[in-house]
Design a protein around this motif. Structure first.
Motif, PDB file in Angstrom:
ATOM      1  N   ALA A  66      -8.942   0.493   3.599  1.00 13.21           N
ATOM      2  CA  ALA A  66      -9.235   1.899   3.289  1.00 13.21           C
ATOM      3  C   ALA A  66     -10.289   1.912   2.195  1.00 13.21           C
ATOM      4  CB  ALA A  66      -7.979   2.636   2.844  1.00 13.21           C
ATOM      5  N   VAL A 349      -6.808   5.288  -4.300  1.00 12.43           N
ATOM      6  CA  VAL A 349      -6.562   4.354  -3.201  1.00 12.43           C
ATOM      7  C   VAL A 349      -5.189   4.649  -2.632  1.00 12.43           C
ATOM      8  CG1 VAL A 349      -8.033   2.572  -4.223  1.00 12.43           C
ATOM      9  CG2 VAL A 349      -5.574   2.571  -4.689  1.00 12.43           C
ATOM     10  N   PRO A 350      -4.920   4.266  -1.383  1.00 12.17           N
ATOM     11  CA  PRO A 350      -3.567   4.451  -0.849  1.00 12.17           C
ATOM     12  C   PRO A 350      -2.539   3.691  -1.677  1.00 12.17           C
ATOM     13  CG  PRO A 350      -5.129   3.988   0.916  1.00 12.17           C
ATOM     14  CD  PRO A 350      -5.858   3.757  -0.371  1.00 12.17           C
ATOM     15  N   ALA A 351      -1.376   4.288  -1.834  1.00 13.61           N
ATOM     16  CA  ALA A 351      -0.326   3.649  -2.627  1.00 13.61           C
ATOM     17  C   ALA A 351       0.102   2.324  -2.015  1.00 13.61           C
ATOM     18  CB  ALA A 351       0.870   4.589  -2.758  1.00 13.61           C
ATOM     19  N   THR A 352      -0.013   2.185  -0.696  1.00 21.66           N
ATOM     20  CA  THR A 352       0.394   0.945  -0.022  1.00 21.66           C
ATOM     21  C   THR A 352      -0.583  -0.196  -0.282  1.00 21.66           C
ATOM     22  OG1 THR A 352      -0.739   1.740   1.972  1.00 21.66           O
ATOM     23  CG2 THR A 352       1.620   2.157   1.806  1.00 21.66           C
ATOM     24  N   ALA A 353      -1.761   0.099  -0.863  1.00 26.58           N
ATOM     25  CA  ALA A 353      -2.713  -0.967  -1.168  1.00 26.58           C
ATOM     26  C   ALA A 353      -2.344  -1.714  -2.438  1.00 26.58           C
ATOM     27  CB  ALA A 353      -4.126  -0.395  -1.291  1.00 26.58           C
ATOM     28  N   GLU A 385      -0.176  10.736  -1.301  1.00 29.91           N
ATOM     29  CA  GLU A 385      -0.029   9.350  -0.882  1.00 29.91           C
ATOM     30  C   GLU A 385      -1.050   8.443  -1.536  1.00 29.91           C
ATOM     31  OE1 GLU A 385      -0.211   9.259   3.323  1.00 29.91           O
ATOM     32  OE2 GLU A 385       1.666  10.356   3.616  1.00 29.91           O
ATOM     33  N   LEU A 386      -1.825   8.970  -2.475  1.00 28.47           N
ATOM     34  CA  LEU A 386      -2.846   8.186  -3.154  1.00 28.47           C
ATOM     35  C   LEU A 386      -2.428   7.919  -4.590  1.00 28.47           C
ATOM     36  CD1 LEU A 386      -6.059  10.059  -1.894  1.00 28.47           C
ATOM     37  CD2 LEU A 386      -4.983   8.039  -0.907  1.00 28.47           C
ATOM     38  N   ARG A 387      -2.960   6.842  -5.146  1.00 25.27           N
ATOM     39  CA  ARG A 387      -2.721   6.502  -6.539  1.00 25.27           C
ATOM     40  C   ARG A 387      -4.063   6.351  -7.244  1.00 25.27           C
ATOM     41  NH1 ARG A 387       2.191   4.302  -7.837  1.00 25.27           N
ATOM     42  NH2 ARG A 387       1.412   4.571  -9.972  1.00 25.27           N
ATOM     43  N   VAL A 401      -4.905  -2.407   2.962  1.00 24.74           N
ATOM     44  CA  VAL A 401      -3.715  -1.570   3.010  1.00 24.74           C
ATOM     45  C   VAL A 401      -2.539  -2.414   3.477  1.00 24.74           C
ATOM     46  CG1 VAL A 401      -2.679   0.490   4.002  1.00 24.74           C
ATOM     47  CG2 VAL A 401      -5.110   0.453   3.490  1.00 24.74           C
ATOM     48  N   SER A 402      -1.422  -2.331   2.749  1.00 22.77           N
ATOM     49  CA  SER A 402      -0.211  -3.103   3.060  1.00 22.77           C
ATOM     50  C   SER A 402      -0.534  -4.577   3.257  1.00 22.77           C
ATOM     51  CB  SER A 402       0.472  -2.527   4.312  1.00 22.77           C
ATOM     52  OG  SER A 402       0.829  -1.182   4.125  1.00 22.77           O
TER      53      SER A 402
END
Length: 418
Positions: A66, A349-353, A385-387, A401-402
């Protein structure tokens, strides 16, 4: 005899069990080559195992990425309604002459940009020129007669003044003085009439000048020529002729700065549209180009047949690609929330990153076909869902991501489809 037979049989059996020397030399493992072959097999197995281990350790790991984006102070405005329509021009004119005449020059072509007052065409002006010269001559003659009467009046006034002085001394009769005064009054009246005739001649000259100027067709405003309707030699007239051989216009000019979009909104949803409301227009010819716009006005009438209300939408960005009668789709947007706080520093960035490695928060950033591990300190404020990452990552960086547990700093990766 029986004992001898037994000894013979045993001897025969021993012969059968004896191994011939040639057979012993050809038997497997009977020579020194056996251990070498076994060693080669073992080495090959070790090499194959090492190659498999190396390939397994350097295999590209499939990941998804992402893009890190910079935060904004205000949110995005969502579309509340969509409608279709066409691009129209608020200023459009078919330019014609105000007199009937034959075209001697047409100076425009389709697509030409013209300025206000620019000459577009010329008519045959020979007759109007002759008429103008005639009325100008009449005006000059009238002004000359005014000057002549003015001189006569001045002389009469002097004569009357002298006679008045002579009457006082008894040198002339009072009748002569009265006649002199009457002459002055008559000349004054004649001068006034002559001045009126001179003004009338000037007015006729002005009319002739206007008609003469009408032989030149000029642009009423700046714009672009969209059609050329007449050619040299054709008769042009402001009135339509019954025979159809007379042109009523030289060409059509469109003011490109006045282009806007007229859309038909279903009357059941017209309550959602307000004047000044932000909008976004997309032309059918350029589906990937979004043009900022806003609502100008809601026309206070409905189409009974289509059950729609016309809405005028102004385009905020003027561009040469926008031309009249283009199909367009307009999205009416909600009001954007006004920013109440300053824009935070960093990227989203996405939290899952964000994952944990050795007790630290890390993010894997794509670097060519490999990834680089970077230690980050996420902000406490959440954005859905972003940090927010205040540092270590730049806007535009691609983050994994993840990330799987096997992903390490410098690992080869393969970007997979989400």
């Amino acid at each position: 005899m029986a004992g001898q037979g037994a000894r013979v049989d045993n001897a025969e059996l021993l012969k059968e069990l004896r191994i011939d020397r040639h057979q012993r030399e050809d038997a497997p493992g009977s020579s020194g080559r056996g251990p070498w072959i076994a060693g080669i097999v073992v080495v090959l197995l070790l090499l194959i195992g090492a190659a498999g281990w190396w390939l397994l350790g350097h295999r590209a790991i499939p990941v998804q990425t992402a893009t890190a984006v910079a935060p904004s102070a205000g949110g995005e405005a969502g579309a509340v309604l969509q409608a279709t329509g066409y691009v129209t021009a608020r200023r459009l004119a078919t330019v014609s002459a105000q007199i009937t005449g034959t075209l001697t020059a047409v100076l425009i072509e389709e697509g030409d940009h013209v300025e206000k007052g620019q000459i577009l065409a010329r008519l045959d002006d020979s007759g109007f020129k002759a008429q103008l010269e005639a009325v100008k001559a009449q005006a000059d003659s009238a002004h000359a007669q005014v000057a002549q009467v003015q001189v006569q009046l001045t002389q009469s006034m002097h004569d009357a003044a002298r006679l008045e002085s002579l009457v006082g001394r008894g040198l002339v009769s009072k009748q002569s003085a009265e006649q002199a005064r009457s002459q002055v009054a008559a000349l004054r009246a004649q001068l006034n009439a002559q001045q009126q005739q001179a003004r009338a001649a000037d007015a006729q000259a002005a009319v002739a000048q206007v008609n003469f100027d009408y032989c030149v067709v000029r642009a009423p405003f700046s714009g672009v020529v969209t059609t050329k309707d007449a050619q040299v030699g054709e008769i042009i007239s402001p009135l339509s002729a019954g025979g159809g051989f007379t042109r009523t216009g030289v060409g059509t000019i469109v003011d490109m700065d006045s282009l806007e979009v007229d859309v038909d909104v279903n009357e059941a949803y017209i309550g959602r549209v307000k004047p000044g409301m932000p909008a976004e227009a997309v032309l059918d010819a350029y589906p990937d180009w979004k043009i900022a716009a806003h609502v100008v006005a809601i026309v206070p009438t409905a189409d009974r047949g289509k059950a729609t209300v016309k809405v005028r939408v102004a385009l905020e960005n003027k561009d040469a690609r926008v031309v009249p009668d283009m199909g367009a789709r307009v999205s009416f947007l909600e009001e954007k929330p006004k920013p109440s706080v300053s824009v935070p520093q960093g990227v989203l960035v996405p939290a899952t990153a964000i994952v944990q490695r050795d007790g630290r928060s890390v993010v894997f950033v794509l670097d060519g076909k490999q990834v680089r591990q970077r230690t980050v300190m996420p902000a406490t404020q959440a954005y859905g869902e972003l940090r927010l990452l205040p540092s270590a990552i730049k806007a535009g960086d691609s983050v994994v991501v993840s990330p799987p547990e096997t992903l390490k700093d410098g690992s080869d990766v393969q970007i997979g489809k989400p």
